[in-house]
Design a protein around this motif. Sequence first.
Motif, mmCIF file in Angstrom:
data_model
loop_
_atom_site.group_PDB
_atom_site.id
_atom_site.type_symbol
_atom_site.label_atom_id
_atom_site.label_comp_id
_atom_site.label_asym_id
_atom_site.label_seq_id
_atom_site.Cartn_x
_atom_site.Cartn_y
_atom_site.Cartn_z
ATOM 1 N N ARG A 190 0.850 -1.193 0.000
ATOM 2 C CA ARG A 190 0.000 0.000 0.000
ATOM 3 C C ARG A 190 0.883 1.239 0.000
ATOM 4 O O ARG A 190 1.947 1.264 0.632
ATOM 5 C CB ARG A 190 -0.886 0.041 1.249
ATOM 6 N N GLN A 191 0.427 2.283 -0.676
ATOM 7 C CA GLN A 191 1.201 3.513 -0.753
ATOM 8 C C GLN A 191 1.457 4.081 0.647
ATOM 9 O O GLN A 191 2.521 4.630 0.912
ATOM 10 C CB GLN A 191 0.477 4.529 -1.624
ATOM 11 N N SER A 192 0.499 3.914 1.556
ATOM 12 C CA SER A 192 0.644 4.460 2.910
ATOM 13 C C SER A 192 1.667 3.702 3.753
ATOM 14 O O SER A 192 2.104 4.198 4.788
ATOM 15 C CB SER A 192 -0.715 4.435 3.626
ATOM 16 N N ILE A 193 2.065 2.506 3.295
ATOM 17 C CA ILE A 193 3.041 1.702 4.035
ATOM 18 C C ILE A 193 4.352 1.616 3.270
ATOM 19 O O ILE A 193 5.419 1.862 3.819
ATOM 20 C CB ILE A 193 2.480 0.288 4.337
ATOM 21 N N GLY A 194 4.289 1.249 2.009
ATOM 22 C CA GLY A 194 5.479 1.227 1.169
ATOM 23 C C GLY A 194 6.189 -0.103 1.108
ATOM 24 O O GLY A 194 6.473 -0.599 0.034
ATOM 25 N N SER A 195 6.503 -0.688 2.278
ATOM 26 C CA SER A 195 7.172 -1.986 2.282
ATOM 27 C C SER A 195 7.106 -2.603 3.673
ATOM 28 O O SER A 195 6.765 -1.930 4.651
ATOM 29 C CB SER A 195 8.642 -1.847 1.848
ATOM 30 N N PHE A 196 7.456 -3.851 3.738
ATOM 31 C CA PHE A 196 7.479 -4.607 4.992
ATOM 32 C C PHE A 196 8.483 -3.998 5.976
ATOM 33 O O PHE A 196 8.353 -4.102 7.178
ATOM 34 C CB PHE A 196 7.831 -6.063 4.664
ATOM 35 N N SER A 197 9.487 -3.310 5.458
ATOM 36 C CA SER A 197 10.538 -2.763 6.311
ATOM 37 C C SER A 197 10.198 -1.389 6.902
ATOM 38 O O SER A 197 10.979 -0.837 7.671
ATOM 39 C CB SER A 197 11.852 -2.676 5.539
#
Length: 193
Positions: free
Chosen positions: A163-170
Amino acid sequence: MKVSSKIMLVLTCYFLLFIFPSCIAFADDDNHKGEKNWYKKIFDHDDDDEKHGNEYLTPVNNETFKQECGACHFVYQPGLLPSGSWESILNNLPSHFGEEVSLDQESKEIIGEYLRTNAAENSPAKRARKIVSSLNGQTPLRITETPYIQEKHHDLDASIFSRQSIGSFSNCIACHTKAEEGNYDDDFVKIPK
């Protein structure tokens, strides 16, 4: 002391330590929100110290690490990886996960010492101990590659992390609202839409 007296003593101790608390637990089953049962206060006497001292990872308190690493990404607590992982990351900075990173020698030494001293195997935090235990000697280059972290997130759909609001698992701070304080408890997780 006679054998029968020793047996009585052992049975009494067993009763007091294992049976008696269970009986009380059933008698006081109307758990009050946020309140500890009186018997838990007795048997969990060091719980307050653990909550404040060892439950959470120590927030990052090294200014060089904050400035150099925090300029590009969330400043991860050293307790999230073992020292071997941090050492490998520092030794491979010219190719830091696809980015070229350069540090002057003094900053690299300061950061290296900070990471080694506070790495997962040296941390008193409960979460750090669980991370180390899950590794079985491995030294992953990413926090997201540790079995403990993967297990904690296994029930989340992988699409959430794109999701754009998160970006990645990291990007821990996107969901873990108190991550900067070293608190990754589920109570403080808010997954953005």
